[in-house]
Enzyme design. Structure first.
Site, mmCIF file in Angstrom:
data_model
loop_
_atom_site.group_PDB
_atom_site.id
_atom_site.type_symbol
_atom_site.label_atom_id
_atom_site.label_comp_id
_atom_site.label_asym_id
_atom_site.label_seq_id
_atom_site.Cartn_x
_atom_site.Cartn_y
_atom_site.Cartn_z
ATOM 1 C CE LYS A 13 -2.011 -1.177 3.934
ATOM 2 N NZ LYS A 13 -1.354 -2.478 4.243
ATOM 3 N NE ARG A 87 -4.917 -1.493 9.818
ATOM 4 C CZ ARG A 87 -3.833 -0.998 9.224
ATOM 5 N NH1 ARG A 87 -3.840 0.197 8.716
ATOM 6 N NH2 ARG A 87 -2.757 -1.729 9.152
ATOM 7 N NE ARG A 126 7.823 -2.611 6.270
ATOM 8 C CZ ARG A 126 6.519 -2.504 6.485
ATOM 9 N NH1 ARG A 126 5.736 -1.974 5.551
ATOM 10 N NH2 ARG A 126 5.993 -2.944 7.599
ATOM 11 N NE ARG A 159 16.250 -4.719 8.715
ATOM 12 C CZ ARG A 159 16.109 -5.248 7.502
ATOM 13 N NH1 ARG A 159 14.914 -5.546 7.039
ATOM 14 N NH2 ARG A 159 17.165 -5.499 6.747
ATOM 15 N NE ARG A 171 1.883 -4.994 11.002
ATOM 16 C CZ ARG A 171 3.087 -4.869 10.429
ATOM 17 N NH1 ARG A 171 4.170 -5.321 11.035
ATOM 18 N NH2 ARG A 171 3.191 -4.294 9.252
HETATM 19 P P1 AP5 Z 1 4.798 -1.637 1.861
HETATM 20 O O1 AP5 Z 1 4.487 -0.792 0.691
HETATM 21 O O2 AP5 Z 1 5.559 -1.030 2.985
HETATM 22 O O3 AP5 Z 1 3.482 -2.391 2.387
HETATM 23 P P2 AP5 Z 1 2.231 -1.844 3.198
HETATM 24 O O4 AP5 Z 1 1.032 -2.474 2.598
HETATM 25 O O5 AP5 Z 1 2.285 -0.357 3.291
HETATM 26 O O6 AP5 Z 1 2.510 -2.547 4.591
HETATM 27 P P3 AP5 Z 1 2.423 -1.984 6.087
HETATM 28 O O7 AP5 Z 1 3.269 -2.902 6.928
HETATM 29 O O8 AP5 Z 1 2.741 -0.523 6.146
HETATM 30 O O9 AP5 Z 1 0.922 -2.219 6.393
HETATM 31 P P4 AP5 Z 1 0.220 -2.232 7.736
HETATM 32 O O10 AP5 Z 1 -1.164 -2.141 7.298
HETATM 33 O O11 AP5 Z 1 0.567 -3.399 8.611
HETATM 34 O O12 AP5 Z 1 0.851 -0.987 8.533
HETATM 35 P P5 AP5 Z 1 0.338 0.481 8.852
HETATM 36 O O13 AP5 Z 1 1.502 1.364 8.897
HETATM 37 O O14 AP5 Z 1 -0.802 0.837 7.978
HETATM 38 O O15 AP5 Z 1 5.608 -2.913 1.299
HETATM 39 C C1 AP5 Z 1 6.138 -3.886 2.192
HETATM 40 C C2 AP5 Z 1 7.521 -4.316 1.671
HETATM 41 O O16 AP5 Z 1 7.356 -5.036 0.456
HETATM 42 C C3 AP5 Z 1 8.452 -3.144 1.347
HETATM 43 O O17 AP5 Z 1 9.776 -3.490 1.732
HETATM 44 C C4 AP5 Z 1 8.344 -2.977 -0.179
HETATM 45 O O18 AP5 Z 1 9.554 -2.474 -0.744
HETATM 46 C C5 AP5 Z 1 8.057 -4.407 -0.634
HETATM 47 N N1 AP5 Z 1 7.166 -4.450 -1.782
HETATM 48 C C6 AP5 Z 1 6.085 -3.655 -2.031
HETATM 49 N N2 AP5 Z 1 5.486 -4.002 -3.187
HETATM 50 C C7 AP5 Z 1 6.183 -5.071 -3.673
HETATM 51 C C8 AP5 Z 1 6.060 -5.885 -4.833
HETATM 52 N N3 AP5 Z 1 5.075 -5.691 -5.721
HETATM 53 N N4 AP5 Z 1 6.959 -6.903 -5.006
HETATM 54 C C9 AP5 Z 1 7.947 -7.120 -4.105
HETATM 55 N N5 AP5 Z 1 8.141 -6.370 -2.989
HETATM 56 C C10 AP5 Z 1 7.273 -5.361 -2.765
HETATM 57 O O19 AP5 Z 1 -0.251 0.288 10.320
HETATM 58 C C11 AP5 Z 1 0.616 0.014 11.426
HETATM 59 C C12 AP5 Z 1 -0.195 -0.087 12.705
HETATM 60 O O20 AP5 Z 1 -0.847 1.163 12.980
HETATM 61 C C13 AP5 Z 1 -1.338 -1.111 12.699
HETATM 62 O O21 AP5 Z 1 -0.880 -2.416 13.016
HETATM 63 C C14 AP5 Z 1 -2.267 -0.530 13.780
HETATM 64 O O22 AP5 Z 1 -1.762 -0.798 15.069
HETATM 65 C C15 AP5 Z 1 -2.159 0.958 13.521
HETATM 66 N N6 AP5 Z 1 -3.148 1.470 12.545
HETATM 67 C C16 AP5 Z 1 -2.875 2.044 11.344
HETATM 68 N N7 AP5 Z 1 -3.997 2.407 10.723
HETATM 69 C C17 AP5 Z 1 -5.019 2.039 11.533
HETATM 70 C C18 AP5 Z 1 -6.429 2.118 11.395
HETATM 71 N N8 AP5 Z 1 -7.011 2.657 10.310
HETATM 72 N N9 AP5 Z 1 -7.189 1.626 12.422
HETATM 73 C C19 AP5 Z 1 -6.620 1.095 13.520
HETATM 74 N N10 AP5 Z 1 -5.288 0.981 13.700
HETATM 75 C C20 AP5 Z 1 -4.482 1.448 12.701
HETATM 76 MG MG MG Z 2 2.448 1.024 4.875
#
Ligand code: AP5
Ligand code: MG
Length: 213
Positions: A13, A87, A126, A159, A171
């Site tokens: 994402k 979410r 990552r 990281r 997660r």
């Molecule tokens: P990346 O692009 O970083 O993936 P992502 O989908 O953004 O993954 P996240 O870990 O950020 O998602 P998340 O939903 O767990 O975390 P968030 O920060 O939203 O890609 C991942 C890796 O793969 C990278 O190294 C990239 O280079 C590689 N990659 C990408 N595309 C690729 C491809 N096509 N091929 C190969 N490699 C690839 O949330 C964190 C925490 O915040 C949650 O756990 C929760 O506690 C809280 N939170 C956030 N939002 C909410 C909400 N709305 N409600 C409640 N709690 C929330």
């Molecule tokens: Mg992200």
């Protein structure tokens, strides 16, 4: 145009949101990034959510809806990309109401499909540039051999503290229990397109681009 990037942790994402920001002048609203910023600046809210995020559980709807509501008052001539929000069904309803109140619409929801093993592999490899936020991955996009960020010349790579096996299990569980019902919710609203998130980054980019038109 306002869009949601919907997918489990590691689906890509954030990676695709940044491409859309650069290519289409859209504004990325990542609740994860906002919560991490609050955590590292030590605000009351940041301190309150730190342990929940560390454990890989969801922060309350009230907090994240509040964060998004504040940002929607800002300018985004290219539109907003909601990354990691909504979410839960309550967040989805709240976003719908907020957009209506601004006279705006939700134009596309892109579901990024990736299998669980690929998610684990991506997340455990990552890293991010601590200066500009550029994302890297030991497998698909390694840090340049000279140890210098290709975007900003920074050299401090980090990281995420929730990128460990225990948090990741939580997660993923939160995604399947709370977030995956949104796929049906947005399908019924006729705004859903599913793309193969397992493809290379530029192929995913072009599938998303075709869906957005
Ligand atoms: P990346 O692009 O970083 O993936 P992502 O989908 O953004 O993954 P996240 O870990 O950020 O998602 P998340 O939903 O767990 O975390 P968030 O920060 O939203 O890609 C991942 C890796 O793969 C990278 O190294 C990239 O280079 C590689 N990659 C990408 N595309 C690729 C491809 N096509 N091929 C190969 N490699 C690839 O949330 C964190 C925490 O915040 C949650 O756990 C929760 O506690 C809280 N939170 C956030 N939002 C909410 C909400 N709305 N409600 C409640 N709690 C929330
Ligand atoms: Mg992200």
């Amino acid at each position: 145009m306002n869009i949601i990037l919907l997918g489990p942790p590691g689906a890509g994402k954030g990676t695709q949101a940044k491409i859309l920001v650069d290519g289409r002048g859209m504004v990325q609203l990542s609740t994860g990034d906002m919560l991490r910023a609050a955590k590292s600046s030590g605000t009351d809210m940041g301190n309150k959510v730190a342990a929940v995020m560390e454990a890989g559980q969801l922060v309350t709807d009230e907090i994240v809806i509040g964060l998004i509501a504040e940002k929607l008052d800002g300018e985004a001539s290219g539109g907003f990309i909601f990354d990691g929000f909504p979410r839960t069904l309550a967040q989805a309803d709240a976003l719908g109401a907020l957009l209506v109140s601004k006279g705006a619409s939700l134009d596309h929801v892109i579901e990024m499909q990736v299998d669980d093993q690929a998610l684990v592999d991506r997340i455990t490899s990552r890293s991010t540039c601590g200066s500009c936020g550029e994302g890297y991955n030991d497998i698909s996009k390694p840090i340049p051999a000279n140890g210098i960020c290709s975007k900003c010349n920074g050299s401090d790579f980090q990281r995420r503290s929730d990128d460990n096996e225990d948090s990741l299990k939580n997660r993923l569980m939160a995604y399947y229990k709370e977030t995956s019902p949104l796929i049906g919710y947005y399908y019924a609203k006729e705004v859903l397109t599913s793309v193969d998130g397992l493809a290379d980054i530029d192929e995913v980019e072009s599938s998303i681009s075709s869906a957005l038109g």
